[in-house]
Design a protein around this motif. Structure first.
Motif, PDB file in Angstrom:
ATOM      1  N   SER A 183     -43.230 -69.032  46.615  1.00 52.30           N
ATOM      2  CA  SER A 183     -43.868 -70.047  46.990  1.00 52.30           C
ATOM      3  C   SER A 183     -44.939 -70.672  46.271  1.00 52.30           C
ATOM      4  N   ARG A 184     -45.332 -70.074  45.072  1.00 54.21           N
ATOM      5  CA  ARG A 184     -46.286 -70.655  44.142  1.00 54.21           C
ATOM      6  C   ARG A 184     -45.601 -71.261  43.199  1.00 54.21           C
ATOM      7  N   GLY A 185     -44.459 -71.659  43.133  1.00 59.11           N
ATOM      8  CA  GLY A 185     -43.810 -72.190  42.176  1.00 59.11           C
ATOM      9  C   GLY A 185     -43.012 -71.517  41.156  1.00 59.11           C
ATOM     10  N   VAL A 186     -42.899 -70.304  41.122  1.00 59.66           N
ATOM     11  CA  VAL A 186     -42.381 -69.419  40.139  1.00 59.66           C
ATOM     12  C   VAL A 186     -40.925 -69.254  40.491  1.00 59.66           C
ATOM     13  N   SER A 187     -39.850 -69.214  39.518  1.00 59.99           N
ATOM     14  CA  SER A 187     -38.631 -69.057  39.853  1.00 59.99           C
ATOM     15  C   SER A 187     -38.456 -67.891  40.482  1.00 59.99           C
ATOM     16  N   SER A 188     -37.113 -67.795  41.118  1.00 62.02           N
ATOM     17  CA  SER A 188     -36.824 -66.418  41.472  1.00 62.02           C
ATOM     18  C   SER A 188     -36.409 -65.508  40.511  1.00 62.02           C
ATOM     19  N   ALA A 189     -35.721 -65.821  39.408  1.00 59.90           N
ATOM     20  CA  ALA A 189     -35.634 -64.983  38.288  1.00 59.90           C
ATOM     21  C   ALA A 189     -36.965 -64.292  38.035  1.00 59.90           C
ATOM     22  N   ASP A 190     -38.032 -65.381  37.593  1.00 60.60           N
ATOM     23  CA  ASP A 190     -39.088 -64.841  37.074  1.00 60.60           C
ATOM     24  C   ASP A 190     -40.187 -64.075  38.130  1.00 60.60           C
ATOM     25  N   ALA A 191     -39.912 -64.361  39.345  1.00 58.77           N
ATOM     26  CA  ALA A 191     -40.532 -63.653  40.525  1.00 58.77           C
ATOM     27  C   ALA A 191     -39.942 -62.085  40.363  1.00 58.77           C
ATOM     28  N   ALA A 192     -38.723 -61.980  40.250  1.00 54.52           N
ATOM     29  CA  ALA A 192     -38.162 -60.612  40.253  1.00 54.52           C
ATOM     30  C   ALA A 192     -38.594 -59.914  39.000  1.00 54.52           C
ATOM     31  N   ALA A 193     -38.779 -60.621  38.047  1.00 53.20           N
ATOM     32  CA  ALA A 193     -39.296 -60.018  36.766  1.00 53.20           C
ATOM     33  C   ALA A 193     -40.899 -59.549  36.861  1.00 53.20           C
ATOM     34  N   LEU A 194     -41.513 -60.431  37.484  1.00 52.02           N
ATOM     35  CA  LEU A 194     -43.029 -60.103  37.713  1.00 52.02           C
ATOM     36  C   LEU A 194     -43.086 -58.654  38.681  1.00 52.02           C
ATOM     37  N   LEU A 195     -41.980 -58.806  39.431  1.00 49.93           N
ATOM     38  CA  LEU A 195     -42.133 -57.484  40.428  1.00 49.93           C
ATOM     39  C   LEU A 195     -41.839 -56.372  39.704  1.00 49.93           C
ATOM     40  N   ALA A 196     -41.043 -56.401  38.586  1.00 50.92           N
ATOM     41  CA  ALA A 196     -40.704 -55.346  37.670  1.00 50.92           C
ATOM     42  C   ALA A 196     -41.988 -54.892  36.655  1.00 50.92           C
ATOM     43  N   TRP A 197     -42.471 -56.040  36.330  1.00 52.29           N
ATOM     44  CA  TRP A 197     -43.820 -55.906  35.479  1.00 52.29           C
ATOM     45  C   TRP A 197     -44.827 -55.310  36.414  1.00 52.29           C
ATOM     46  N   PHE A 198     -44.877 -55.497  37.783  1.00 53.33           N
ATOM     47  CA  PHE A 198     -46.148 -54.753  38.540  1.00 53.33           C
ATOM     48  C   PHE A 198     -45.870 -53.077  38.254  1.00 53.33           C
ATOM     49  N   SER A 199     -44.702 -52.695  38.370  1.00 57.13           N
ATOM     50  CA  SER A 199     -44.269 -51.471  38.304  1.00 57.13           C
ATOM     51  C   SER A 199     -44.519 -50.694  36.763  1.00 57.13           C
ATOM     52  N   LEU A 200     -43.787 -51.761  35.640  1.00 56.43           N
ATOM     53  CA  LEU A 200     -44.194 -51.246  34.411  1.00 56.43           C
ATOM     54  C   LEU A 200     -45.555 -51.045  34.112  1.00 56.43           C
ATOM     55  N   ALA A 201     -46.386 -52.105  34.403  1.00 55.37           N
ATOM     56  CA  ALA A 201     -47.783 -52.141  33.961  1.00 55.37           C
ATOM     57  C   ALA A 201     -48.499 -51.038  34.462  1.00 55.37           C
ATOM     58  N   GLY A 202     -48.086 -50.305  35.399  1.00 60.39           N
ATOM     59  CA  GLY A 202     -48.959 -49.345  36.140  1.00 60.39           C
ATOM     60  C   GLY A 202     -48.361 -47.849  35.696  1.00 60.39           C
ATOM     61  N   LEU A 203     -47.389 -47.784  34.531  1.00 60.77           N
ATOM     62  CA  LEU A 203     -46.709 -46.702  34.077  1.00 60.77           C
ATOM     63  C   LEU A 203     -48.061 -45.578  33.588  1.00 60.77           C
ATOM     64  N   PRO A 204     -48.748 -46.180  32.596  1.00 57.95           N
ATOM     65  CA  PRO A 204     -49.813 -45.477  32.120  1.00 57.95           C
ATOM     66  C   PRO A 204     -50.933 -45.108  33.019  1.00 57.95           C
ATOM     67  N   ALA A 205     -51.000 -45.777  33.912  1.00 59.58           N
ATOM     68  CA  ALA A 205     -52.135 -45.519  35.020  1.00 59.58           C
ATOM     69  C   ALA A 205     -51.472 -44.328  35.825  1.00 59.58           C
ATOM     70  N   SER A 206     -50.390 -44.535  36.342  1.00 57.08           N
ATOM     71  CA  SER A 206     -49.703 -43.345  37.031  1.00 57.08           C
ATOM     72  C   SER A 206     -49.791 -42.208  36.323  1.00 57.08           C
ATOM     73  N   LEU A 207     -49.638 -42.025  34.962  1.00 56.21           N
ATOM     74  CA  LEU A 207     -49.554 -40.746  34.284  1.00 56.21           C
ATOM     75  C   LEU A 207     -51.014 -40.347  33.863  1.00 56.21           C
ATOM     76  N   LEU A 208     -51.966 -41.296  33.654  1.00 50.96           N
ATOM     77  CA  LEU A 208     -53.547 -40.629  33.385  1.00 50.96           C
ATOM     78  C   LEU A 208     -54.429 -40.454  34.651  1.00 50.96           C
ATOM     79  N   ALA A 209     -53.982 -41.037  35.750  1.00 52.60           N
ATOM     80  CA  ALA A 209     -54.648 -40.896  36.663  1.00 52.60           C
ATOM     81  C   ALA A 209     -54.779 -39.476  37.331  1.00 52.60           C
ATOM     82  N   PRO A 210     -53.610 -38.778  37.301  1.00 47.65           N
ATOM     83  CA  PRO A 210     -53.697 -37.257  37.855  1.00 47.65           C
ATOM     84  C   PRO A 210     -54.496 -36.415  36.739  1.00 47.65           C
ATOM     85  N   VAL A 211     -54.291 -36.578  35.591  1.00 49.66           N
ATOM     86  CA  VAL A 211     -54.949 -36.002  34.477  1.00 49.66           C
ATOM     87  C   VAL A 211     -56.429 -36.082  34.656  1.00 49.66           C
TER      88      VAL A 211
END
Length: 441
Positions: free
Chosen positions: A268-296
């Motif tokens: 709805s903000r003008g991002v293409s469907s493919a780029d939106a799916a990629a950003l959804l994947a980026w949402f999870s990938l960007a958080g991988l280090p944080a999900s590892l370090l937070a419990p530590v």
């Protein structure tokens, strides 16, 4: 008695360390399989009606069904573990997950029932992960690696669904069903290694020794003194259990609302469907280090004091950032949101381990926090979609989610204070097999 304690405290041999490593690897593989069933569909939500002849009005229900299944199936995991063992229970759940993934993808009429069944299987396995961690006296790194596995699975599901569709000649059904293969692999792996527990045996009169390395994290945040809950107190009457449940549920509610609608919002903000799916994947990938370090980091009481409430505030600010950032800055804004959101999930899983007195306490608290928590979380996609429909825009939705994140900060404040959660732990004598080891066999 003292000789027994010294015998149990001896450093494990090479074989025991190898067995422990295999259990950890199996747990990570299990965790990787517990999100693709959800994010694969979220990444191609707009294509679902045409491929599966589903009424577009039912899309919010499709996004909510797995979380609804989470809420109603929380007790299944501990119940099944008591009867067939924890390792076998997790393996069985993954087998059911694999079957559900194939059924819902190949029989269009069973898309909704198959999605619900997949959610039940995911929940059954998910609640037992902290119990196995606790039984093996896993440190914060164990919990961190498992939570990172959740994030990795979510990212792979969202990021690979469209490439897989192209690889299968445009067949979306097979791109969804192929995730049954890693589920089967995880089932075999946890079945073969789930019986290897390196936790110290519990001896009569010492029902909390299984807490191991997490004992210091069970200290009261203000006084640094271990404050156990008296034995015999029902779980539902332990305020720490409810605080942990509230924290887990609120962060899960935010997660599923975001993953269900983020791609739609970005389009709805003008991002293409493919780029939106990629950003959804980026949402999870960007958080991988944080999900590892937070419990530590959470295993350190000095950090835990501010970490739990601070994460709620950080999520609120990140949501406002995604709402206000222009399209060209969404990569940065979505990445920041992924980091703080994943850290919240990692902390939610860690609290189950570090705020419980032993393996069985962790299993019971896991079932409660994830059962009630996911029942609450099921409202996230529905309410977010309803607000969008009523207002015709996304501002009200994002501000409501930011307000929820502030409530999350309050839940985190109370979750780290008060007595640790404690239920009756099994007692065994020297030379006998502890209940949790037996459950893992």
């Amino acid at each position: 008695m003292e000789e027994q304690r010294r015998a149990f405290a001896r450093p494990p041999g090479r074989g025991a360390r190898l067995a422990t490593g295999l259990v950890l690897f199996a747990l990570v593989m299990v965790s990787v399989n517990l999100r693709p069933a959800i994010t694969t569909v979220a990444g191609v939500m707009g294509k679902i009606p045409g491929v599966f002849t589903l009424d577009p009005a039912l899309l919010p229900l499709l996004g909510t069904l797995p979380v609804l299944a989470f809420g109603v199936s929380g007790p299944i995991g501990p119940w099944l573990a008591r009867r067939i063992g924890t390792g076998r229970a997790v393996a069985l759940a993954l087998l059911v997950l694999a079957a559900a993934l194939v059924i819902r993808a190949t029989v269009p009429a069973l898309l909704l029932p198959g999605t619900f069944l997949a959610g039940m299987a995911i929940m059954t396995a998910s609640v037992l992960v902290p119990q196995i961690v606790k039984a093996n006296r896993g440190t914060g790194w164990w919990t961190g690696l498992c939570t990172m596995g959740f994030g990795l699975g979510a990212a792979l599901g969202a990021g690979l669904v469209q490439p897989l569709q192209q690889a299968f000649g445009g067949n979306l059904a097979w791109a969804l069903a192929v995730w049954a293969v890693p589920a089967l692999f995880g089932a075999v792996l946890i079945q073969r290694t789930g019986g290897s527990s390196t936790a110290a045996l519990t001896v009569p009169g010492d029902v909390t020794s299984a807490a191991g390395d997490a004992a210091t994290a069970g200290r009261d945040a203000a006084s640094s003194v271990v404050v156990p809950t008296p034995l015999g107190t029902p779980l539902r009457k332990q305020r720490t259990a409810w605080a942990v449940t509230a924290f887990f549920g609120l962060q899960a509610m935010l997660y599923f609302a975001i993953t269900s609608w983020l791609a739609v919002y970005l389009v709805s903000r003008g991002v293409s469907s493919a780029d939106a799916a990629a950003l959804l994947a980026w949402f999870s990938l960007a958080g991988l280090p944080a999900s590892l370090l937070a419990p530590v980091l959470a295993s350190r009481p000095a950090i835990l004091r501010w970490m739990a409430p601070g994460l709620g505030l950080s999520v609120a600010l990140a949501l406002v950032g995604v709402l206000t950032a222009p399209a060209e800055l969404q990569f940065l804004a979505v990445g920041i949101l992924g980091v703080v959101q994943s850290a919240g999930f990692g902390l939610g899983m860690a609290l189950v381990v570090i705020r419980s007195a032993g393996p069985q306490s962790a299993g019971r608290l896991s079932a409660m926090s994830q059962g009630f928590g996911f029942a609450l979380a099921s409202l996230g996609p529905l309410l977010a979609g309803l607000l969008h429909t009523l207002t015709g825009g996304w501002e009200a939705t994002f501000w409501a989610l930011a307000a929820e994140a502030m409530v999350l900060a309050g839940a985190g404040f109370f979750a780290i204070r008060g007595p640790v959660v404690r239920v009756e732990e099994a007692r065994v004598v020297a030379g006998s097999k502890p209940a949790d080891t037996e459950a893992l066999a």
